[in-house]
Design an enzyme around this catalytic site. Sequence first.
Site, PDB file in Angstrom:
ATOM      1  N   CYS A 249      -3.361   0.326 -11.017  1.00  0.00           N
ATOM      2  CA  CYS A 249      -2.435   1.429 -11.302  1.00  0.00           C
ATOM      3  C   CYS A 249      -2.157   1.595 -12.793  1.00  0.00           C
ATOM      4  CB  CYS A 249      -1.144   1.242 -10.525  1.00  0.00           C
ATOM      5  SG  CYS A 249      -1.425   1.141  -8.753  1.00  0.00           S
TER       6      CYS A 249
ATOM      7  N   HIS B 228       4.308   4.887 -14.235  1.00  0.00           N
ATOM      8  CA  HIS B 228       3.529   4.859 -12.999  1.00  0.00           C
ATOM      9  C   HIS B 228       4.470   5.155 -11.834  1.00  0.00           C
ATOM     10  CE1 HIS B 228       1.087   3.767  -9.703  1.00  0.00           C
ATOM     11  NE2 HIS B 228       1.600   2.560  -9.522  1.00  0.00           N
TER      12      HIS B 228
ATOM     13  N   ASN C 124       2.528   6.895  -4.077  1.00  0.00           N
ATOM     14  CA  ASN C 124       1.853   6.141  -5.128  1.00  0.00           C
ATOM     15  C   ASN C 124       0.352   6.429  -5.071  1.00  0.00           C
ATOM     16  OD1 ASN C 124       0.564   4.233  -6.712  1.00  0.00           O
ATOM     17  ND2 ASN C 124       1.777   2.505  -5.997  1.00  0.00           N
TER      18      ASN C 124
HETATM   19  N1  COA Z   1      10.695   0.919   7.120  1.00  0.00           N
HETATM   20  C1  COA Z   1      11.819   0.344   7.569  1.00  0.00           C
HETATM   21  N2  COA Z   1      12.179  -0.902   7.244  1.00  0.00           N
HETATM   22  C2  COA Z   1      11.356  -1.589   6.439  1.00  0.00           C
HETATM   23  C3  COA Z   1      10.159  -1.032   5.934  1.00  0.00           C
HETATM   24  C4  COA Z   1       9.835   0.264   6.318  1.00  0.00           C
HETATM   25  N3  COA Z   1       8.727   0.891   5.897  1.00  0.00           N
HETATM   26  N4  COA Z   1       9.553  -1.955   5.158  1.00  0.00           N
HETATM   27  C5  COA Z   1      10.324  -3.041   5.166  1.00  0.00           C
HETATM   28  N5  COA Z   1      11.421  -2.831   5.956  1.00  0.00           N
HETATM   29  C6  COA Z   1      12.526  -3.727   6.225  1.00  0.00           C
HETATM   30  C7  COA Z   1      12.176  -5.181   5.968  1.00  0.00           C
HETATM   31  O1  COA Z   1      11.547  -5.764   7.090  1.00  0.00           O
HETATM   32  C8  COA Z   1      13.528  -5.768   5.693  1.00  0.00           C
HETATM   33  O2  COA Z   1      14.197  -5.993   6.913  1.00  0.00           O
HETATM   34  P1  COA Z   1      15.141  -7.286   7.114  1.00  0.00           P
HETATM   35  O3  COA Z   1      16.241  -7.117   6.104  1.00  0.00           O
HETATM   36  O4  COA Z   1      15.580  -7.143   8.509  1.00  0.00           O
HETATM   37  O5  COA Z   1      14.264  -8.452   6.843  1.00  0.00           O
HETATM   38  C9  COA Z   1      14.261  -4.656   4.966  1.00  0.00           C
HETATM   39  O6  COA Z   1      13.581  -3.444   5.314  1.00  0.00           O
HETATM   40  C10 COA Z   1      14.267  -4.803   3.468  1.00  0.00           C
HETATM   41  O7  COA Z   1      12.935  -5.094   3.055  1.00  0.00           O
HETATM   42  P2  COA Z   1      12.566  -5.374   1.581  1.00  0.00           P
HETATM   43  O8  COA Z   1      11.139  -5.809   1.503  1.00  0.00           O
HETATM   44  O9  COA Z   1      13.623  -6.247   0.967  1.00  0.00           O
HETATM   45  O10 COA Z   1      12.709  -3.911   0.985  1.00  0.00           O
HETATM   46  P3  COA Z   1      12.644  -3.486  -0.501  1.00  0.00           P
HETATM   47  O11 COA Z   1      13.909  -2.857  -0.883  1.00  0.00           O
HETATM   48  O12 COA Z   1      12.099  -4.569  -1.396  1.00  0.00           O
HETATM   49  O13 COA Z   1      11.561  -2.334  -0.448  1.00  0.00           O
HETATM   50  C11 COA Z   1       9.281  -1.920  -1.074  1.00  0.00           C
HETATM   51  C12 COA Z   1      10.218  -2.616  -0.100  1.00  0.00           C
HETATM   52  C13 COA Z   1       7.855  -2.270  -0.710  1.00  0.00           C
HETATM   53  C14 COA Z   1       9.489  -0.432  -0.945  1.00  0.00           C
HETATM   54  C15 COA Z   1       9.628  -2.386  -2.506  1.00  0.00           C
HETATM   55  O14 COA Z   1       9.675  -3.789  -2.551  1.00  0.00           O
HETATM   56  C16 COA Z   1       8.644  -1.898  -3.519  1.00  0.00           C
HETATM   57  O15 COA Z   1       8.511  -0.709  -3.768  1.00  0.00           O
HETATM   58  N6  COA Z   1       7.962  -2.824  -4.214  1.00  0.00           N
HETATM   59  C17 COA Z   1       7.032  -2.471  -5.247  1.00  0.00           C
HETATM   60  C18 COA Z   1       5.777  -1.966  -4.637  1.00  0.00           C
HETATM   61  C19 COA Z   1       4.837  -1.401  -5.654  1.00  0.00           C
HETATM   62  O16 COA Z   1       5.240  -0.922  -6.668  1.00  0.00           O
HETATM   63  N7  COA Z   1       3.542  -1.468  -5.324  1.00  0.00           N
HETATM   64  C20 COA Z   1       2.515  -0.886  -6.074  1.00  0.00           C
HETATM   65  C21 COA Z   1       2.406  -1.440  -7.439  1.00  0.00           C
HETATM   66  S1  COA Z   1       1.186  -0.630  -8.320  1.00  0.00           S
END
Ligand code: COA
Length: 307
Positions: free
Chosen positions: A109, A233, A263
Amino acid sequence: MSGSSIIGWGSSLPDKIVTNFDLEKVLDTNNDWIVERTGIRERHIGGTTESLATQAATEAVKQAGIGLDEYGGLILATTTPDKTTPGTSAAVHKNIGISGFAFDINAACAGFIYSFVVGHQLVKALNKPIVVVGSDTLSTITDMTDRTTAILLADGAGALIIAPNDNNDCLLSFDLQVDGNLEDILYCNLGGYLKMNGKEVFKKAIRAAEKSALKVTEQAGFTMADISLLVPHQANQRIMDSLCERLSIPREKCASVIESTGNTSSASIPLALVDSIKKGSLQSGDLILMTGFGAGMTWGSALIKWS
Ligand code: COA
């Protein structure tokens, strides 16, 4: 010729739109969660890396209005080439009919930043215009049963033409970095699906982008108050908001298209930049700060003066 400027731009998104409500039907997720945690409402899915790149580059080349045989070449940033070999850039180069070289860059990315910086050096070395494209079809490496990645990843392309001119350079400073020790937080094995430790990527991306953005701005003798447009990004709106806060850049100075694109990896920065250009948000002399991060872990920034 001693300087350089951006003289053409284009973008491309597949016609098919997949909304959060569409994803609700096939995944254990919901619109409210996706909007609140990522800022994404819909994304475009479809096409090939070649077809999207060709569309974006064709628009950019047309706008630049330079003879096709005057080009130095084309660089395509992509994580999702259509074939192992030849590079997808060769097909795009053929489709748009320009002269010179073509090669792919895979810096995930951060790929568009890498390509822009390399392309700029080649514009200076060859004294010829270069096409720089970011194109990705992340849907081809997405496990549609994995709700942590399927809600984020999508397809698209954006392109710029950098050309030599008599004035100053458009690229004022840059920073390109990688830390291969962080491979396990974001990777995709050959023939497999993208695997991600979202929380780790989230934390590391913000820190890396902040440091890199500050570095290039200071290097060029400016402060954040001088930045007209931040183009990060487009990975998660919360990452972009946090970056704005840490850099003391007002939200309205941050280019964001993630709500409707998701993304798109290498395409995300040019898609956001081209969107701002097309909206007429930029004026001559404006400072644009591009910053990106991705698998590798790669990251980097480039400070550009718009003319
Ligand atoms: N829908 C509903 N619930 C979801 C979910 C979805 N798509 N994905 C995860 N959850 C749940 C999890 O299971 C967790 O449940 P729990 O509290 O019962 O365990 C809860 O939501 C919180 O999950 P968490 O992983 O802490 O969420 P988050 O706030 O970190 O968001 C991302 C997850 C992936 C959106 C976030 O971490 C992110 O954007 N990370 C960076 C990713 C990125 O930039 N990637 C590309 C880089 S180039």
